[in-house]
Design a protein around this motif. Structure first.
Motif, mmCIF file in Angstrom:
data_model
loop_
_atom_site.group_PDB
_atom_site.id
_atom_site.type_symbol
_atom_site.label_atom_id
_atom_site.label_comp_id
_atom_site.label_asym_id
_atom_site.label_seq_id
_atom_site.Cartn_x
_atom_site.Cartn_y
_atom_site.Cartn_z
ATOM 1 N N ASP A 14 0.814 -1.214 0.000
ATOM 2 C CA ASP A 14 0.000 0.000 0.000
ATOM 3 C C ASP A 14 0.847 1.264 0.000
ATOM 4 O OD1 ASP A 14 -2.513 -1.136 -0.115
ATOM 5 O OD2 ASP A 14 -2.693 -1.326 2.052
ATOM 6 N N ASP A 15 1.987 1.239 0.682
ATOM 7 C CA ASP A 15 2.837 2.427 0.777
ATOM 8 C C ASP A 15 3.558 2.713 -0.539
ATOM 9 O OD1 ASP A 15 2.201 2.888 3.501
ATOM 10 O OD2 ASP A 15 3.628 1.339 4.094
ATOM 11 N N ASP A 16 3.924 1.671 -1.261
ATOM 12 C CA ASP A 16 4.502 1.792 -2.598
ATOM 13 C C ASP A 16 3.747 0.807 -3.483
ATOM 14 O OD1 ASP A 16 5.916 1.665 -4.969
ATOM 15 O OD2 ASP A 16 7.891 1.657 -4.024
ATOM 16 N N GLN A 17 2.765 1.296 -4.203
ATOM 17 C CA GLN A 17 1.874 0.410 -4.940
ATOM 18 C C GLN A 17 2.516 -0.230 -6.160
ATOM 19 O OE1 GLN A 17 -1.985 2.231 -5.547
ATOM 20 N NE2 GLN A 17 -2.168 2.812 -3.394
ATOM 21 N N SER A 18 3.754 0.138 -6.463
ATOM 22 C CA SER A 18 4.461 -0.556 -7.538
ATOM 23 C C SER A 18 4.934 -1.934 -7.079
ATOM 24 C CB SER A 18 5.666 0.274 -8.003
ATOM 25 O OG SER A 18 6.679 0.330 -6.999
ATOM 26 N N ILE A 19 5.062 -2.127 -5.766
ATOM 27 C CA ILE A 19 5.501 -3.408 -5.211
ATOM 28 C C ILE A 19 4.329 -4.388 -5.255
ATOM 29 C CG2 ILE A 19 6.439 -4.607 -3.199
ATOM 30 C CD1 ILE A 19 7.557 -1.876 -2.276
ATOM 31 N N GLY A 20 4.470 -5.428 -6.051
ATOM 32 C CA GLY A 20 3.406 -6.412 -6.197
ATOM 33 C C GLY A 20 2.308 -6.003 -7.156
ATOM 34 N N ALA A 21 2.549 -4.962 -7.937
ATOM 35 C CA ALA A 21 1.509 -4.471 -8.852
ATOM 36 C C ALA A 21 1.121 -5.500 -9.906
ATOM 37 C CB ALA A 21 1.991 -3.187 -9.534
ATOM 38 N N ASP A 22 2.002 -6.448 -10.176
ATOM 39 C CA ASP A 22 1.733 -7.452 -11.211
ATOM 40 C C ASP A 22 0.947 -8.655 -10.683
ATOM 41 O OD1 ASP A 22 4.054 -7.999 -9.623
ATOM 42 O OD2 ASP A 22 4.631 -9.575 -11.037
ATOM 43 N N ILE A 23 0.718 -8.701 -9.389
ATOM 44 C CA ILE A 23 0.001 -9.848 -8.815
ATOM 45 C C ILE A 23 -1.503 -9.588 -8.877
ATOM 46 C CG2 ILE A 23 -0.360 -11.247 -6.745
ATOM 47 C CD1 ILE A 23 2.475 -10.564 -5.887
ATOM 48 N N PRO A 24 -2.264 -10.423 -9.551
ATOM 49 C CA PRO A 24 -3.713 -10.185 -9.680
ATOM 50 C C PRO A 24 -4.424 -10.228 -8.337
ATOM 51 C CG PRO A 24 -2.943 -11.816 -11.282
ATOM 52 C CD PRO A 24 -1.817 -11.603 -10.312
#
Length: 305
Positions: A14-24
């Motif tokens: 949540d704090d950096d939404q690029s982390i895990g952005a590829d996980i559906p």
């Protein structure tokens, strides 16, 4: 009754939404509810804002909505304005049968800023803490009237981080204000988790079973890394990880002795590209359940002889 939960931050930050952005989103919920077997999950930026849509989505995967982070800004706005601001979140909690509202003061936090060392967080003097505590207590009293318990989340990069600040905050607030005790943030913040928990267990309304990798947290301090940099470096992990530095059994025994009745949530953000969430959350739940049974906290999971 003890119930076990997780937080989607293990999959999608949540704090950096690029982390895990590829996980559906569907993968997160399927793994959390149908594969690992958690009872519930906390809020995340992927979930729908509509309370009914949220309940229906999580219910498809056998998950209850536990609660979710709410950022107060009481250092910069009035209690009246905070009450107005919390209404959509409060509606979500009520519609989903939540018992607690997870609160953290974020008007001046640095934990979401990748360019600021976590060491350079804001601090309050004694008078400022007293004034802040009074406003939190007023806000907590309002939530209590709505049937919701305020559970304050001490957190790295905020005005309530160190064990001394946890003590000061609890002293500055009254009976309506409770604590979300987070073992990882307490330890990272310089506290002995068993000592701090024992001191405040009577007002603990929610528990985050978060582990830390001590060499990484020490590096974060020494190299003046930001909170997000620390997360990506592996500062946090789950119960049961051999790299973790926290013994959860004494903490769960303290909760058992105090008659704690509520959620145990594994909230441990890591880089999912380096540490597979399914593997780590499965590991965490197995270890946490075993420790809770051994501690006498969870009696319903003990198999009948």
């Amino acid at each position: 009754m003890i119930r076990y939960g997780t937080n989607p931050i293990a999959w999608a930050n949540d704090d950096d939404q690029s982390i895990g952005a590829d996980i559906p989103t569907e993968q997160i919920l399927h793994e959390a509810g149908e594969v690992i077997g958690f009872d519930g999950i906390e809020n995340g930026h992927r979930w729908p804002d509509d309370p009914v849509a949220l309940r229906e989505l999580l219910g498809k995967y056998g998950l209850d909505f536990i609660s979710g982070w709410y950022s107060t800004e009481l250092l910069t706005r009035s209690v009246k304005d905070e009450i107005a601001a919390v209404q959509p979140h409060l509606a979500k909690l009520k519609a989903n049968g939540c018992k607690v509202c997870i609160v953290c003061e974020c008007s001046n936090t640095v934990h979401g800023r990748p360019d600021v060392p976590v060491n350079d967080r804001p601090r309050l003097n004694a008078d400022e803490m007293a004034a802040f505590g009074a406003k939190i207590e007023d806000f907590a009293a309002y939530l209590a009237d709505q049937g919701i318990t305020l559970a304050y989340h001490h957190h790295m990069g905020t005005v309530v981080e160190s064990p001394e600040e946890i003590d000061a905050f609890m002293a500055a607030t009254g009976p309506a204000t409770h604590l979300l005790f987070d073992s990882g943030h307490c330890t990272f913040g310089g506290g002995d988790p068993a000592t701090v928990l024992a001191r405040h267990v009577g007002r603990v309304a929610h528990f985050h079973a978060k582990n830390i990798r001590r060499p990484v947290t020490e590096r974060v301090r020494a190299e003046r890394l930001s909170f997000i940099q620390g997360v990506l470096a592996g500062a946090f992990t789950v119960p049961g990880d051999s790299e973790g530095g926290i013994d959860f059994l004494p903490l769960l025994r303290i909760l058992a002795q105090a008659g704690y009745d509520g959620w145990l949530v594994i909230e441990a953000e890591q880089d999912p590209k380096l540490r597979n969430p399914l593997k780590y959350q499965s590991m965490g739940l197995a270890a946490l359940k075993a420790a809770a049974v051994e501690a006498g906290l969870d009696r319903t999971s003990v198999k009948a002889v």
